[in-house]
Design a protein around this motif. Structure first.
Motif, mmCIF file in Angstrom:
data_model
loop_
_atom_site.group_PDB
_atom_site.id
_atom_site.type_symbol
_atom_site.label_atom_id
_atom_site.label_comp_id
_atom_site.label_asym_id
_atom_site.label_seq_id
_atom_site.Cartn_x
_atom_site.Cartn_y
_atom_site.Cartn_z
ATOM 1 N N VAL B 169 0.849 -1.186 0.000
ATOM 2 C CA VAL B 169 0.000 0.000 0.000
ATOM 3 C C VAL B 169 0.885 1.237 0.000
ATOM 4 N N ALA B 170 1.986 1.155 0.734
ATOM 5 C CA ALA B 170 2.799 2.346 0.985
ATOM 6 C C ALA B 170 3.695 2.729 -0.187
ATOM 7 N N PHE B 171 4.138 1.731 -0.973
ATOM 8 C CA PHE B 171 5.233 2.075 -1.888
ATOM 9 C C PHE B 171 4.909 3.143 -2.939
ATOM 10 N N PRO B 172 3.661 3.190 -3.491
ATOM 11 C CA PRO B 172 3.426 4.285 -4.447
ATOM 12 C C PRO B 172 3.578 5.655 -3.785
ATOM 13 N N PHE B 173 3.104 5.750 -2.529
ATOM 14 C CA PHE B 173 3.202 7.026 -1.827
ATOM 15 C C PHE B 173 4.664 7.369 -1.540
ATOM 16 N N ILE B 174 5.425 6.338 -1.178
ATOM 17 C CA ILE B 174 6.838 6.584 -0.884
ATOM 18 C C ILE B 174 7.561 7.053 -2.141
ATOM 19 N N PHE B 175 7.225 6.422 -3.275
ATOM 20 C CA PHE B 175 7.848 6.859 -4.519
ATOM 21 C C PHE B 175 7.479 8.302 -4.833
ATOM 22 N N VAL B 176 6.192 8.619 -4.700
ATOM 23 C CA VAL B 176 5.742 9.967 -5.061
ATOM 24 C C VAL B 176 6.333 11.006 -4.107
ATOM 25 N N LEU B 177 6.307 10.715 -2.800
ATOM 26 C CA LEU B 177 6.839 11.696 -1.842
ATOM 27 C C LEU B 177 8.350 11.821 -1.992
ATOM 28 N N GLY B 178 9.032 10.708 -2.234
ATOM 29 C CA GLY B 178 10.474 10.774 -2.483
ATOM 30 C C GLY B 178 10.767 11.637 -3.699
ATOM 31 N N SER B 179 9.977 11.443 -4.765
ATOM 32 C CA SER B 179 10.140 12.249 -5.971
ATOM 33 C C SER B 179 9.903 13.716 -5.668
ATOM 34 N N ALA B 180 8.857 13.979 -4.878
ATOM 35 C CA ALA B 180 8.549 15.371 -4.544
ATOM 36 C C ALA B 180 9.712 16.000 -3.790
ATOM 37 N N LEU B 181 10.299 15.244 -2.857
ATOM 38 C CA LEU B 181 11.451 15.769 -2.119
ATOM 39 C C LEU B 181 12.599 16.051 -3.094
ATOM 40 N N GLY B 182 12.832 15.129 -4.012
ATOM 41 C CA GLY B 182 13.880 15.332 -5.007
ATOM 42 C C GLY B 182 13.632 16.583 -5.824
ATOM 43 N N TRP B 183 12.388 16.781 -6.208
ATOM 44 C CA TRP B 183 12.001 17.958 -6.993
ATOM 45 C C TRP B 183 12.311 19.226 -6.210
ATOM 46 N N VAL B 184 11.921 19.219 -4.927
ATOM 47 C CA VAL B 184 12.116 20.410 -4.101
ATOM 48 C C VAL B 184 13.608 20.692 -3.893
ATOM 49 N N ILE B 185 14.379 19.626 -3.627
ATOM 50 C CA ILE B 185 15.823 19.815 -3.455
ATOM 51 C C ILE B 185 16.439 20.268 -4.782
ATOM 52 N N GLY B 186 15.896 19.738 -5.862
ATOM 53 C CA GLY B 186 16.442 20.065 -7.180
ATOM 54 C C GLY B 186 16.257 21.525 -7.544
ATOM 55 N N LEU B 187 15.127 22.102 -7.148
ATOM 56 C CA LEU B 187 14.802 23.472 -7.571
ATOM 57 C C LEU B 187 15.929 24.469 -7.354
ATOM 58 N N PRO B 188 16.418 24.634 -6.101
ATOM 59 C CA PRO B 188 17.477 25.625 -5.915
ATOM 60 C C PRO B 188 18.801 25.192 -6.537
ATOM 61 N N CYS B 189 18.927 23.904 -6.848
ATOM 62 C CA CYS B 189 20.212 23.409 -7.343
ATOM 63 C C CYS B 189 20.398 23.648 -8.823
ATOM 64 N N LEU B 190 19.312 24.015 -9.516
ATOM 65 C CA LEU B 190 19.400 24.004 -10.972
ATOM 66 C C LEU B 190 20.277 25.096 -11.529
ATOM 67 N N ARG B 191 20.499 26.128 -10.721
ATOM 68 C CA ARG B 191 21.373 27.192 -11.211
ATOM 69 C C ARG B 191 22.827 26.788 -11.056
ATOM 70 N N LEU B 192 23.041 25.689 -10.346
ATOM 71 C CA LEU B 192 24.413 25.287 -10.053
ATOM 72 C C LEU B 192 24.848 24.185 -10.981
ATOM 73 N N ARG B 193 26.143 24.091 -11.172
ATOM 74 C CA ARG B 193 26.669 23.011 -11.999
ATOM 75 C C ARG B 193 27.821 22.327 -11.293
ATOM 76 N N GLY B 194 28.078 21.114 -11.723
ATOM 77 C CA GLY B 194 29.277 20.386 -11.320
ATOM 78 C C GLY B 194 29.509 20.383 -9.829
ATOM 79 N N ASP B 195 30.653 20.882 -9.426
ATOM 80 C CA ASP B 195 31.076 20.799 -8.034
ATOM 81 C C ASP B 195 30.087 21.475 -7.088
ATOM 82 N N TYR B 196 29.497 22.578 -7.535
ATOM 83 C CA TYR B 196 28.614 23.320 -6.644
ATOM 84 C C TYR B 196 27.363 22.512 -6.336
#
Ligand SMILES: Nc1ncnc2c1ncn2[C@@H]1O[C@H](COP(=O)(O)OP(=O)(O)O)[C@@H](O)[C@H]1O
Ligand SMILES: [Mg+2]
Lengths: 234, 409
Positions: B169-196
């Motif tokens: 029951v849980a795994f679809p939610f875990i996938f979606v919430l994990g993805s959402a966290l990745g999306w949120v972490i990704g947002l501020p990172c997109l201006r950065l490249r490589g080492d940063y």
């Protein structure tokens, strides 16, 4: 089809384009000539949505072209083949072409590919070769072919003759002419003014961000100013 | 028509041939005592045989589907409902064999090997997930273990508030919430490249680890454990561990197929184009920001699912899961196997997980230094340096390098 009205654009606080007015009609090849640093590339980048205009308007089919990024501009059918080719060196020729057709449904890919291979039979032979292993001329052909894969309604070409041997340049200009005959209008940026004016209908001359001359290609080829400054004649 | 039928029969015979030894072994293996019986144990044999029949049936259906129609027309109304199964059917012909071999390993591996198998599967899933950002899209993400820990903690917490919560029951939610966290972490990172980008993701992972290590909610540095009601329910006739192994393996296969398909789709091509030349990718109509975020999100979601599988296996989780060391190990697997190569990163995971495990048990190593595993990271470091010098594209480098080699010869 395309009209630039008093475009000012640049990088950060520096203004490179100081009020560009330019027009391109259906089925035309228009060439934009100018010395190094005149702002030719900046003009194309502004049309393609890479550089945002500081003021002025771009009209596409009589409607203002409002787009904040290149992919939005591409969705209007305006495709840029950038200066320096920018092919994907570690992808195969075929993969390069498929990325050009990124926005097309995959059922259209084969007909697109066939059409492009028709212009560039050489690319069909090399389709499994890595882009980076092609010669300079072949890479330029790949860059144009890739742009064609997106089925553009307007093609922006930035210095396709850059760094190529004269015979190759002639081949590429022939192909550009052939593409245009199929009905695709082309805005061609060139330093090689003689070749460009030979295939173009009209031309503009850009000096430090301003258009100083605009006329039909024949008149430009004949004009003293152009002959002296861009054709190396005295 | 005839060739199809012939392929189908051949496939079935081949399958029978391959699975026969396992059938035979299982007949002699006594599950209860773990002894290999000298006489045939019919009760177990029959039980195993019924399991095998199910496996046979699944594989037979898959193969029949595979051969009956090479090019699938998924727009057919009946097939449309089966659309999510598409990646399963459009695999190479040997895939069903491989699946049967790997899945039936649940029946003949001993307890310890099954445990290794579970962890190996989880590490392979992690390597596949991280490969999406680092390998395909060229985004250097250093704190991948944070998403892994996120998935595990999410399940551990959720089952406290929803007693008896089941993994399926849980795994679809875990996938979606994990993805959402990745999306949120990704947002501020997109201006950065490589080492940063690497530093920002590393910083996120470290603060995440500190957070879960200090909050009472997450059991601070003790961690959380799974209540008995939320643990894996054994398939009748199998042990819990065997069932867990099968679950992990099925997840591994599904994720593998999905990633393969993504890689060959326009999305995969867009990722590779971004890695190769962002400017050109953008002017070819690829929405670079969205595609990068998508890579981030899918990768994070897969990491979170791997975390859920981990807590199903170990039934316990602590902040060490999010440690920097974990991220480095997963990264090392991807780099060793070959950035961007799907089978390469799985090989990398196998080598870097299994070799230290075997070394730990080896008597020679034990005599040499009893706490040999303390040197794990040191050895990883040495391997990485050697790889960079000798084979920078990784063991199975992506197919692009093969082209280069082919052309030169
Ligand atoms: N990314 C950039 N940032 C700042 N200045 C730039 C940038 N690109 C070009 N310029 C400046 O803009 C001017 C026009 O450049 P460009 O449009 O590339 O000329 P051309 O293509 O005609 O050679 C030059 O003076 C150049 O130095
Ligand atoms: Mg230029």
């Amino acid at each position: 089809m395309l009209r630039l009205s008093n475009i000012h654009a640049g990088y950060g606080y520096s203004e490179v384009l100081k009020g560009i007015n330019l027009e391109l009609n259906a089925r035309e090849i228009v060439t934009l000539l100018g010395a190094n640093g005149a702002g030719k590339t900046t003009t194309l980048l502004t049309i393609a949505g890479v550089v945002q205009p500081q003021s002025g308007k771009i009209f596409w089919n009589n409607a203002p072209l409002i787009a904040s990024s290149p992919d939005e501009v591409l969705s209007h059918g305006i495709c840029l083949s950038p200066e320096g080719r920018h092919i994907f060196p570690r992808l195969t020729v075929l993969e390069n072409l498929l990325i050009g057709a990124y926005r097309m449904p995959s059922s259209h890919h084969q007909t697109k590919l066939d059409r492009v291979y028709n212009y560039f039979p050489l690319l069909a032979e090399r389709k499994n070769q890595l882009g980076g292993t092609l010669s300079g001329g072949e890479q330029q052909m790949l860059a144009i072919a890739r742009a064609l894969m997106s089925e553009p309604k307007l093609l922006l070409l930035d210095e396709p003759s850059l760094g190529l041997a004269p015979q190759i340049v002639a081949r590429i200009f022939e192909i550009i002419k052939a593409i245009n005959r199929e009905g695709i209008p082309i805005l061609l940026v060139e330093q090689n003014a003689r070749e460009a004016l030979r295939i173009a209908n009209r031309g503009y001359v850009l000096v430090t961000g301003q258009i100083v001359l605009s006329d039909t290609a024949e008149n430009l080829l004949a004009s003293d100013e152009v002959r002296r400054a861009y054709l190396g004649e005295s | 028509m005839f060739t199809r039928l012939r392929n189908y029969i051949l496939g079935f015979l081949g399958l029978a041939f391959i699975t026969f030894p396992f059938l035979w072994l299982s007949l002699k293996y006594n599950y209860a005592t773990g002894n290999v019986a000298t006489v045939l144990n019919w009760a177990h044999g029959v039980k195993f045989f019924s399991n095998l029949t199910v496996a046979f049936a699944i594989v037979a259906i898959l193969m029949a589907l595979h051969y009956s129609n090479k090019k699938w027309n998924w727009s057919h109304p009946i097939l449309l409902t089966l659309r999510p199964l598409a990646p399963l059917v459009e695999q190479p012909w040997w895939t069903p064999f491989l699946m049967v071999v790997v899945l039936s390993a649940a029946f003949y591996l001993d307890h310890k090997s099954l445990g290794l198998g579970c962890m190996l599967g989880i590490y392979m899933i992690l390597a596949l997930g991280l490969n999406i950002t680092i390998g395909f899209t060229g985004l250097l993400v250093l704190g991948y273990a944070a998403f892994y820990a996120f998935g595990a903690y999410l399940f551990a917490l959720a089952q406290q508030y929803i007693p008896g919560l089941q993994w399926w029951v849980a795994f679809p939610f875990i996938f979606v919430l994990g993805s959402a966290l990745g999306w949120v972490i990704g947002l501020p990172c997109l201006r950065l490249r490589g080492d940063y980008l690497a530093i920002v993701t590393l910083g996120f992972a470290e603060s995440f680890k500190e957070l879960i290590g200090n909050l009472n909610l997450t059991g601070s540095d003790i961690g959380l454990s799974l209540s008995a009601r939320s643990m894996v329910k054994a398939i009748p006739g199998l042990t819990v561990l065997q069932t867990t192994y099968i679950i992990v393996t099925v997840f591994l296969f599904v994720i593998l197929f999905a990633i393969r398909r993504l890689y060959l789709s326009p999305i995969g091509r867009a990722w590779v184009a971004i890695r190769e030349d962002e400017v050109a990718a953008n002017s070819m109509g690829i929405d670079v920001v969205r595609m990068k975020l998508l890579a981030f999100a899918i990768s994070a979601g897969i990491g979170a699912v791997a975390g859920m599988l981990f807590i199903l296996y170990s039934s316990y989780i602590n902040p060490a899961t999010a440690a920097f060391e974990q991220s480095v190990i997963i990264l090392a697997m991807v780099v060793l196997g070959g950035l961007g190569s799907i089978y390469g990163v799985m090989l990398g995971a196998a080598l870097l997980y299994l070799i230290p495990e075997f070394l730990r048990d080896s008597q020679l190593i034990q005599d040499f230094s009893p706490n040999f595993s303390d040197y794990r990271l040191l050895i990883f470091g040495a391997i990485m340096v050697a790889m960079m010098l000798l084979r920078p594209q990784g063991l199975l480098g992506s197919h692009r390098h093969k082209h280069e080699i082919k052309r030169d010869t």
